[in-house]
Design an enzyme around this catalytic site. Sequence first.
Site, PDB file in Angstrom:
ATOM      1  CG  ASP A   1       2.996   1.469   9.355  1.00 63.81           C
ATOM      2  OD1 ASP A   1       2.667   2.399  10.114  1.00 63.81           O
ATOM      3  OD2 ASP A   1       3.138   1.629   8.124  1.00 63.81           O
TER       4      ASP A   1
ATOM      5  CE  LYS B   1      -1.899   2.239   3.913  1.00 64.54           C
ATOM      6  NZ  LYS B   1      -1.395   3.545   3.666  1.00 64.54           N
ATOM      7  CG  ASN B   2       2.652   2.644   3.481  1.00 61.91           C
ATOM      8  OD1 ASN B   2       1.474   2.979   3.325  1.00 61.91           O
ATOM      9  ND2 ASN B   2       3.198   2.488   4.674  1.00 61.91           N
TER      10      ASN B   2
ATOM     11  NE  ARG C   1      -2.505  12.318   7.756  1.00 57.65           N
ATOM     12  CZ  ARG C   1      -2.349  13.606   8.005  1.00 57.65           C
ATOM     13  NH1 ARG C   1      -1.253  14.219   7.624  1.00 57.65           N
ATOM     14  NH2 ARG C   1      -3.275  14.279   8.626  1.00 57.65           N
TER      15      ARG C   1
ATOM     16  CG  ASP D   1      -3.388  10.371  10.868  1.00 57.35           C
ATOM     17  OD1 ASP D   1      -3.228   9.376  11.592  1.00 57.35           O
ATOM     18  OD2 ASP D   1      -3.389  10.326   9.635  1.00 57.35           O
TER      19      ASP D   1
HETATM   20  C1  UD1 Z   1       4.626   6.754   5.932  1.00 55.42           C
HETATM   21  C2  UD1 Z   1       3.652   5.608   5.845  1.00 55.42           C
HETATM   22  C3  UD1 Z   1       3.180   5.179   7.229  1.00 55.42           C
HETATM   23  C4  UD1 Z   1       4.385   4.876   8.117  1.00 55.42           C
HETATM   24  C5  UD1 Z   1       5.355   6.052   8.106  1.00 55.42           C
HETATM   25  C6  UD1 Z   1       6.632   5.761   8.882  1.00 55.42           C
HETATM   26  C7  UD1 Z   1       2.537   5.983   3.736  1.00 55.42           C
HETATM   27  C8  UD1 Z   1       1.267   6.307   3.034  1.00 55.42           C
HETATM   28  N1  UD1 Z   1       2.491   6.013   5.071  1.00 55.42           N
HETATM   29  O1  UD1 Z   1       3.924   7.882   6.473  1.00 55.42           O
HETATM   30  O2  UD1 Z   1       2.387   3.999   7.090  1.00 55.42           O
HETATM   31  O3  UD1 Z   1       3.925   4.659   9.444  1.00 55.42           O
HETATM   32  O4  UD1 Z   1       5.723   6.386   6.748  1.00 55.42           O
HETATM   33  O5  UD1 Z   1       7.251   4.635   8.392  1.00 55.42           O
HETATM   34  O6  UD1 Z   1       3.543   5.666   3.127  1.00 55.42           O
HETATM   35  N2  UD1 Z   1       7.150  14.617  10.043  1.00 55.42           N
HETATM   36  C9  UD1 Z   1       7.324  15.952  10.336  1.00 55.42           C
HETATM   37  N3  UD1 Z   1       7.376  16.837   9.292  1.00 55.42           N
HETATM   38  C10 UD1 Z   1       7.263  16.454   7.990  1.00 55.42           C
HETATM   39  C11 UD1 Z   1       7.084  15.075   7.707  1.00 55.42           C
HETATM   40  C12 UD1 Z   1       7.036  14.175   8.767  1.00 55.42           C
HETATM   41  O7  UD1 Z   1       7.446  16.334  11.496  1.00 55.42           O
HETATM   42  O8  UD1 Z   1       7.339  17.304   7.097  1.00 55.42           O
HETATM   43  C13 UD1 Z   1       7.097  13.631  11.162  1.00 55.42           C
HETATM   44  C14 UD1 Z   1       5.734  12.942  11.274  1.00 55.42           C
HETATM   45  O9  UD1 Z   1       4.834  13.735  12.005  1.00 55.42           O
HETATM   46  C15 UD1 Z   1       6.100  11.651  11.983  1.00 55.42           C
HETATM   47  C16 UD1 Z   1       7.494  11.344  11.427  1.00 55.42           C
HETATM   48  O10 UD1 Z   1       7.982  12.565  10.891  1.00 55.42           O
HETATM   49  O11 UD1 Z   1       6.177  11.860  13.375  1.00 55.42           O
HETATM   50  C17 UD1 Z   1       7.504  10.281  10.353  1.00 55.42           C
HETATM   51  O12 UD1 Z   1       6.661  10.649   9.308  1.00 55.42           O
HETATM   52  P1  UD1 Z   1       6.885  10.170   7.794  1.00 55.42           P
HETATM   53  O13 UD1 Z   1       8.093   9.279   7.725  1.00 55.42           O
HETATM   54  O14 UD1 Z   1       6.855  11.360   6.933  1.00 55.42           O
HETATM   55  O15 UD1 Z   1       5.613   9.260   7.564  1.00 55.42           O
HETATM   56  P2  UD1 Z   1       4.564   9.337   6.382  1.00 55.42           P
HETATM   57  O16 UD1 Z   1       5.248   9.501   5.078  1.00 55.42           O
HETATM   58  O17 UD1 Z   1       3.488  10.305   6.741  1.00 55.42           O
END
Ligand code: UD1
Length: 424
Positions: free
Chosen positions: A305, A23-24, A93, A117
């Site tokens: 996850d 999915k991701n 999202r 979220d």
């Molecule tokens: C993706 C996955 C999710 C998984 C996560 C971590 C998808 C659709 N989702 O989510 O299933 O749990 O990776 O492996 O692929 N953050 C910031 N600022 C930003 C971006 C992120 O502070 O600009 C923080 C987030 O709030 C979180 C952490 O960084 O605490 C990790 O987020 P991120 O790795 O970006 O996860 P996603 O891409 O949202």
Amino acid sequence: MKDQFVVNGGARLSGQVRVGGAKNSVLKLMAAALLAEGTTTLTNCPRILDVPLMQKVLEGLGCDVEVDGETVRITTPARPSHDASFEAVRQFRASVCVLGPLTSRCGRAVVALPGGDAIGSRPLDMHQSGLEKLGAKTRIEHGAVVAEADELHGAEIHLDFPSVGATENILTAAVLAQGRTVLDNAAREPEIADLCDMLVSMGAQISGAGSSTIVIDGVESLHPTEHRVVGDRIVAGTWAYAAAMTRGDITVGGISPRHLHLPLEKLKIAGAEVETYENGFRVRMERRPLATDYQTLPFPGFPTDLQPMAIGISAIAEGTSVITENVFEARFRFVDEMLRLGADATVDGHHVVLRGIEGLSSTDVWSSDIRAGAGLVLAALVADGTTTVHDVHHIDRGYPDFVENLARLGADIRRERVEEQPIY
Ligand code: UD1
């Protein structure tokens, strides 16, 4: 009407199961098809609700999308729309992954921001600052993130945290920028390597995919491609934990065990026998699991996850386990549901201490997100009596044929459709 799963605990799961594409990964690959005019074909796509949701997003941007079983064909016009501020985008999202492709392809992107979220605050600051380093101006306006750039240029970008989403948006913008981008502290998840593989097959110049420094040399244009989506390591990991928790024996195909190295090592520590193959693994458990500590971290660390599954196995383990969540702040909401099932758990900040008990006690529980929902189903499998898992639309977003696969492996589970009862 709402769906719920009714689970009678106590079965030992055994047999074979194959996982589909991640999915991701698939959602980001679908968005990357925006980068090239023409028809891009993705195979091994999972049959989950998020794929038709992403189809709606791409159709709203002017693409033709055909979903044919596990194959998705996306035909991107010469000039896709830059405006992704419609309702379908706000509904999930992951649609924020169109930000990078639209900025580089159209020079302007407007992408609706989703609501709150269940797993914690998810800001976009690193996505925005990365695009700004590449020469775009970004702002949040009327509930959407807006990026504008006359021209993108290569840059040196150092991420504060290896964010998966920020790495993806920077990659999909930098592939069409002028010159070289060096992205440091990049996410190393297998889904990032998969996206890079697809971009390279479209004509992008990328090195270092899967490491923390990715170098991208921008090219003038990209061409459509055909790409097979990498296997879903989180679904595969869920099956591994299902085997260990039910003292079962499950062989999982369609996944590289290298993508699950740490979760499988943890299961060995808990007492499971694990065999790995080139494209799969087998987990067998003969005893009550032993307590094991977990820390969630970006890949190759233990995946956030799979944290609900780590909590699930620890709840019934012999001894006390400490689970530390380092990626998402509010991911312990799931623990409240585990308490309802009788788990002996104490949350302290981003740690949860679980004193293992012999068995859980059935009741009604509510899924708050995809992984928490799947974690509750595993817990229900080891609870005495009948557990009803509510709000399973979350689970349907990430686990294709979950009930059917569980039933084939020997679980006593069925899906029920009921009239929604308001809770005051
Ligand atoms: C993706 C996955 C999710 C998984 C996560 C971590 C998808 C659709 N989702 O989510 O299933 O749990 O990776 O492996 O692929 N953050 C910031 N600022 C930003 C971006 C992120 O502070 O600009 C923080 C987030 O709030 C979180 C952490 O960084 O605490 C990790 O987020 P991120 O790795 O970006 O996860 P996603 O891409 O949202």
